[in-house]
Write an enzyme that holds these catalytic residues in place. Structure first.
Site: not given
Length: 378
Positions: A134, A208, A249
């Protein structure tokens, strides 16, 4: 006078008290096929009464619920809406995956060149799938995100990071999960992961979904929502190395997203991530193993290497987890390339051992994939 019962001992399968046979007699074999050995082998559940007289009475119970054909009442096919897609036959069964745990600096051009070298090295070691961390092209910081964001849709000139990944995937004939970079789209910023096929083209783009906002006084405070906008769509991509679900993440801590990917027939979940020194020891490996075990598929994660004097210190520990939740390969916090073998045949084996798909309680709960439901996509 009847003897009083002074003790009751239940041996094996308490669920037998449900007397499933009354509702489902078909779970018993026919009398013509029933001999004493079969009876003791199939129906060895029993309870004993010890009477005041000292005499013990042993009574055979019906088989446990799990031995009867009752899955129809569970409605497992209705636990996923739309129904789960059978896992497709992958284009390849075994291959090598590389996790490039990169050391990230404040020099963006250096980071891009460094990632190029790492990908080339991974491909040289036989990796057919390469996963980056990331935010690998700049430091993970709200101060850096707006300054160095790239307009991915505007083409190579506006996105040097994406141009490099596209060129390499085509030249090396590999699939690249491009970690994530800050993406500028209009007046919004996103934390975005692009997936590249062996032809160099972007096969999928994941923004995300769950932004990382944390506030543990005295330990860790960070708010991605100060700069990023949350993505709106799950992302699953058919690649040369199988069907891959993408998260970034913090996305990994939401099992609902992984469950959607599993219901769409994913073989592998990839999560570029940058867990920190507070959440890393607590949740990083735990979340990976949980998602793999819950969904009975592979999970791969890739973190930046640790920079101790950075404003945000990454935990590291890039990892590959198998479909039983077993750690196949991992590392510590230094810069390294982790190489591991993926064997998709183990997915079917594990699902045969533990048939979660047939045991889901569609009569009690449902997972609704709104995206599939609204578009009619399979």
């Amino acid at each position: 006078m009847k003897a009083a019962v002074t003790a009751i001992q239940l041996h094996s399968h308490p669920s037998a008290f449900n007397f499933a046979s009354q509702k489902n007699p078909s779970c018993f074999p026919s009398a013509s096929h029933l001999d004493s050995s079969h009876f003791s082998r199939k129906f060895n559940s029993h309870f004993s009464f010890t009477l005041n007289s000292g005499k013990s009475i042993r009574t055979v119970l019906p088989p446990p619920m799990s031995m009867c054909t009752i899955t129809s009442s569970y409605k497992p096919e209705e636990a996923r809406v739309p129904p789960a897609i059978p896992i497709p036959k992958p284009p390849i069964t075994k291959f090598k995956i590389a996790l490039c745990q990169l050391l990230v600096t404040a020099d963006k051009e250096r980071n891009i060149a460094h990632a190029r070298k790492a990908i080339e090295e991974a491909a040289g070691k036989g990796a057919q799938l390469v996963l980056l961390p990331e935010i690998w092209n700049i430091p993970y910081s709200n101060d850096y995100f707006p300054v160095y964001a790239e307009d991915i849709d505007a083409g190579a000139g506006a996105s040097p990071s994406i141009a490099m990944l596209s060129e390499l995937s085509e030249r090396l004939k590999i699939t690249i999960i491009g970690g994530s970079i800050p993406e500028r789209s209009g007046d919004k910023l996103y934390n975005t992961c692009c997936v590249f096929g062996a032809d160099g083209k972007i096969k999928g783009k994941h923004r995300k979904i769950h932004l990382f906002d944390i506030d543990i006084p005295g330990r860790m405070t960070f708010k991605e929502s100060m700069t990023f906008t949350a993505g709106e769509s799950p992302t699953i991509v058919d690649t040369e190395v199988g069907r891959i679900g993408i998260g970034i993440c913090y996305d990994i801590q939401f099992q609902e997203l992984a469950a959607i990917y599993a219901a769409r027939g994913a073989h592998l979940l990839c999560y570029p991530g940058a867990f920190n020194m507070t959440t890393g020891p607590l949740h990083w490996e735990l979340s990976q193993r949980a998602r793999a075990a819950d969904c009975q598929l592979y999970v791969a994660t890739c973190s930046p290497a640790r920079v101790d004097n950075a404003s945000y210190v990454a935990w590291g520990h890039s990892t590959v987890v198998g479909p039983f939740g077993e750690v196949i390969a991992t590392t510590e916090h230094e810069e390294v390339i982790v190489i591991a073998e993926i064997d998709y045949s183990l997915i079917e084996q594990r699902r045969t051992y533990l048939p979660f798909q047939r045991q889901r309680r569609g009569d009690l709960y449902q997972l609704v994939d709104v995206q599939r439901l609204n578009t009619g996509k399979s």
